[in-house]
Design an enzyme around this catalytic site. Structure first.
Site, short mmCIF file in Angstrom:
data_model
loop_
_atom_site.label_atom_id
_atom_site.label_comp_id
_atom_site.label_asym_id
_atom_site.label_seq_id
_atom_site.Cartn_x
_atom_site.Cartn_y
_atom_site.Cartn_z
N TYR A 442 0.81 -1.23 0.00
CA TYR A 442 0.00 0.00 0.00
C TYR A 442 0.84 1.27 0.00
CZ TYR A 442 -0.21 0.08 5.27
OH TYR A 442 0.04 0.12 6.59
N GLU A 443 0.16 2.39 -0.25
CA GLU A 443 0.83 3.69 -0.44
C GLU A 443 1.84 3.61 -1.59
OE1 GLU A 443 -0.90 5.45 1.13
OE2 GLU A 443 -1.35 4.59 3.08
N GLY A 444 1.48 2.85 -2.63
CA GLY A 444 2.38 2.64 -3.76
C GLY A 444 3.20 1.39 -3.55
#
Lengths: 632, 632
Positions: A442-444
């Site tokens: 997550y978050e890239g």
């Protein structure tokens, strides 16, 4: 039963002895009160909460999980979470590094970052609720109107209300340009938000009286893609005239996910059904605010990786020193020899050293970056601010990616060191792996971090390699000095080799970039990011060796603290010989192989065949020449 | 929803075109009927069962899990497992490679190994029930009296009864010398078995009418340690005069574990309360029989790793070709460009190539070893039998360790390629990771495999390096030939470098061994094992390139099968340049660093400090000079 002892000695060593964080109180007027005594006291308060309140709920929360009630679309958090959250809020920890104008304590960011490490180690799921609020606070503080700030910020910092980031939609994960949620302007200045979001961390729960969603959506006149996305704040309950939660806004949780890990953190599907929202920042500029939240979130994910690595390591090391199994190798043929604790087996010790040498090294790097963020935000000199921000931007994808990878590696190795006990849930240590892997996603995803690092941060021709210079210039100087010091001369050789490999890679990538061979770079971008991480951590180890030797020199004879410093020296040796040198060599060859990746093999041959449903590459080299690689 | 397509094309290519397995029918009289057509037909039957019966129960079994009823100490398997098991038994698959005298089909072992791959890929948990029976069958067949064999073997091969291996006790995992379970001789020739066992796979379940436990225990006059352990068969129900299940034997399941994975396979605590058991083999020689089961089990664990790697890869590759996300890199600044399937991103393709190049390579190695086991068991020439057995013994720890590690790596990468979808249970792919990690732990952790390989298999002075010669002599010859063939010349260079690194490591280890510096070897034993695995797989890729080129040459123009062969050529290039060469170089440096590991750093500094509960090393070099390193 698992254990967690907040590593205050390690944290103090890095912040105070290596990075001299206390100096910030003198350099930055806003931090005048953040002298080392005050900071040390706050670290202790956080560590007590982490150890005594958050950690005892970690395993029970994982087992009980969050539950969704479709009747009222509510989410119940596990037993004890509410009390723990209220206690956390009451300590003022949510606003520890926030603006005093809105009720924050105005302490440096780095303190918040150190707190993140301990809180996520102790209870990753619990930490996610205030963690998301922190990101939302920053975006609102920077981009929202004063009216919005006055309504939302004090209640968020006090913990009465919480925040979320509503980005992902089923068709739009890494690719936010595909977002479809709509925002239609209303006569009262608000917007009606309609659309579905998925994977919304803490999107619904029972810990706060209100939840403030920061939602990416498209205005009616929005251009396609990422340049047509705007940011809105959409509260669960509309604030009434007194700023208290009033009417229910149609922003509903429609279900929660059953996941591999972070089971006590609710991961929600959200349905916005004409919900009232207010624009944050300028129309169509939502990605800018989103990146602000995202950078903060990426550093926080790095700290999640660090915290999980630390707790996984502590449990592995403790088990290894208690579990008696197998004779010492020298006694294998001696029938009278007794079995020993497994830490006496060289293979087990090497695994523990591998883990700890990386944990300590990355901790120093992460805290160094955190201090740069304070310089970036508050230093009186504009050039110091700018350089610090650029440096932090360069290192953020490294911290996010390397530390989340590290936590998976350490947690997996920790399970293995526990043998069969690691596999069963009762022991508590497989949770660290199950919780870790989300941090790589997550978050890239970590592949996205590698692209961000390689194409946006390094191969940015508009930047004229300034960012790299901020990294390389002091590094070269440091290594020169280290060469002439007998305590660091061997390590400096490894660093010199590493710098050469790194520079060759940069040159090779520049040339490929000029020729438009972007796929050839992209295929090895993760190795390039990891290589830079190895070098940056090496730089930190050089600093830690200096600090440890200083510490040793200052100790009275036979002081118990000497073992602490000597461990750091041993771990540094281990890092350079067992980790950095072999890894750099491997990555050098990988990057070299990467140039051949799409060059020597015809496209048809590159990917496994169509019989398993794999499409052929559609990518071709282009010849745009130089210029910025990405403009998102 | 996850998919599984049994990789019959890959399996056929390896068995038939690369390893010429069909030739066994001509070389070995016992396998006269196992011509390639027959074998191919059986592979197809297994693949249909795997795909159509076992795989559809994989995700539901993981979710439902086994349940324990304390009232009658029974274990219920998930819905559908009973029907699937009966169907499997009815196909005769449990006795596929077993002795026809007891109802087996007498087919080659390698067929059983290929079946294992498909069955564990499709449903690891389901495959564990007949899998354990297979190991127990082998131990009984080799060591039990004819009376016992007549009672147990036919019912086990038909699937009416199942088998287990009861080794582990709470204080005795890797270290079986610590076993405490007691066996007291009775007047009727049986023994009363008393003790507790843990982590007993399939120790209790509802799939068969009887369960035959093979239990390690100590006789009253047993010497301490591993030389005082005997093996007993302890049935759940005592066979009556007709050989049917009669009185309940007090061998009870007292609970099942809640685990990270293989949730539909029961992992039982067993209590033997004076249960009737019969000695299998000689008194105090139980470890010999146990190692027989263990070697079989270790190869099977390798196949579990291969199967899980394959299914994780298939799902990742399929998702990557379907999931549209992100523009092609060349189009990043083109607002009109559409997003593409993520397989078009070079980083994603590289990950998929990394996975597949290793899966294909290790499949070839595993099947090659399986064929050696057939030669060892049945070849008319005693020297062929002996060499084949030694070679298989050398490779077994490599297959167990490398393939279980590979499945963790591939499954983790597979989750990551799915993004957030990989983390949620509904997608089904995080199960492959959760199931994989047990394979790195049980039947001897991978650290134990590295010790077995390094100290027992390679550094065995009694063996005079014969085993290594069996590996190195044909390898050197193969690489010489490959150098003069343009299709393999580049790969041969990587192999030559690799052989040099391997030989240097062997020499360094021999010298350390002579000097009694065993810890220095032990600390890097896993890298030595992995290095040998890379070399062995390289040898297989050279063979696969030859076979693929032969296949291509024999094809009519524009035949669709050409893509299959060309993929193999591309994967081979990828293996040598992207995997083997960088990894060998890294491991060379690690092994070199290993010699310094305990040499240059004082003992006090080697391990992290006592503040985290870590004891100091008690190990010291000894100077016994040469001789066998281990005698277990």
């Amino acid at each position: 039963m698992p254990i967690y002892n907040p590593p205050l000695d390690d944290i103090r060593f890095v912040l105070n002895e290596v990075l001299k964080a206390g100096a910030l109180a003198r350099e930055i007027p806003d931090y005048a009160e953040a002298d080392w005594d005050t900071v040390g006291g706050m670290l202790e308060a956080v560590s007590e909460f982490a150890r005594d309140v958050a950690f005892p709920l970690n395993q029970s929360g994982d087992k009980e999980q969050c539950t969704y009630n479709p009747a009222d679309k509510s989410v119940k958090t596990p037993k004890g979470f509410d009390e723990a959250y209220q206690q956390y809020a009451a300590l003022g920890l949510i606003g520890m590094s926030a603006d005093p104008a809105y009720g924050g304590m105005g302490m440096p960011q780095y303190l918040n970052v150190a707190a993140s490490e301990m809180l996520t180690a102790a209870n990753f799921s619990l930490s996610s609720y205030p963690g998301l609020t922190g990101g939302a606070y920053k975006a609102l503080h920077k981009f929202a109107s004063d009216d919005l700030k006055d309504i939302y910020l004090p209640k968020m910092l006090s913990g009465e209300w919480s925040g979320t980031m509503c980005l992902t939609e089923p068709q739009a994960g890494s690719d936010l340009g595909l977002i479809r949620t709509k925002a239609v302007p209303q006569n009262d200045g608000s917007h009606a938000i309609t659309g579905s979001k998925i994977f919304i961390t803490c999107g619904e729960h029972d810990l706060t009286r209100n939840i403030c969603h920061l939602v990416l959506a498209r205005l009616p006149d929005a251009p396609e893609g990422v340049k047509g996305i705007s940011l809105f704040v959409v509260p669960k309950f509309l604030p009434d005239a007194n700023g208290e939660p009033g009417a229910r806004n149609p922003a509903f949780c429609t279900g929660i996910e059953h996941k591999m890990g972070i089971n006590a953190s609710s991961t929600c599907s959200m349905s916005f059904e004409g919900a009232k929202g207010w624009l944050v920042g300028e129309p169509h500029k939502g990605m800018k605010a989103m990146f602000m939240m995202m950078n903060d979130a990426r550093l926080k994910v790095g700290m999640q990786g660090l915290g999980l690595s630390e707790i996984a390591w502590q449990n592995a090391a403790t088990y290894a020193s208690e579990r008696v199994q197998g004779k010492a190798l020298k006694d294998f043929n001696n029938p009278d020899a007794k079995s020993v604790a497994i830490i006496n087996h060289a293979s087990v010790r090497r695994h523990l050293m591998d883990m700890k040498a990386q944990i300590d090294g990355f901790r120093a790097l992460a805290y160094d970056v955190a201090i740069r963020l304070d310089l970036a935000a508050k230093h009186p000199e504009p050039t110091v601010r700018r350089d610090a921000e650029e440096y932090a931007g360069l290192m953020t994808p490294i911290l996010k990616s390397c530390l989340s990878d590290l936590s998976c590696t350490v947690a997996q190795r920790g399970i293995q060191l526990h043998g069969g006990m690691g596999f069963i849930n009762e022991t508590g240590v497989n949770q660290y792996y199950r919780d870790s892997i989300i941090a790589t996603i997550y978050e890239g995803t970590n592949d996205i971090q590698a692209m961000d690092f390689t194409f946006r941060k390094v191969l940015d021709f508009n930047d004229h390699m300034n960012r790299l210079g901020l990294f390389m210039a002091p590094l070269t100087e440091q290594v020169e000095a280290a060469k002439s010091n007998p305590a660091t001369a061997e390590a400096a050789k490894v660093m010199e080799e590493g710098i050469k490999i790194f520079q060759n890679t940069c040159t090779a990538f520049m040339q490929l970039g000029m020729a438009g061979k972007l796929d050839e770079i992209h295929a090895q971008a993760d190795h390039f990011l990891n290589m830079t991480g190895r070098l940056a951590v090496g730089s930190m180890w050089l600093k830690m060796v200096d600090a440890a030797n200083e510490g040793l020199a200052a100790l009275p004879e036979n002081d118990g603290k000497a073992a602490f410093y000597r461990n750091k020296l041993a771990l540094s040796d281990h890092y350079f010989t067992h980790i950095m040198r072999p890894d750099m060599k491997r990555m050098e060859l990988l990057v070299a192989a990467g140039a051949a990746f799409l060059g020597n093999i015809s496209r048809e041959q590159q990917v496994p065949g169509p019989e398993l449903g794999i499409a052929k590459s559609e990518s071709k080299p282009d010849n745009r020449g130089h210029g910025p690689f990405f403009t998102f």
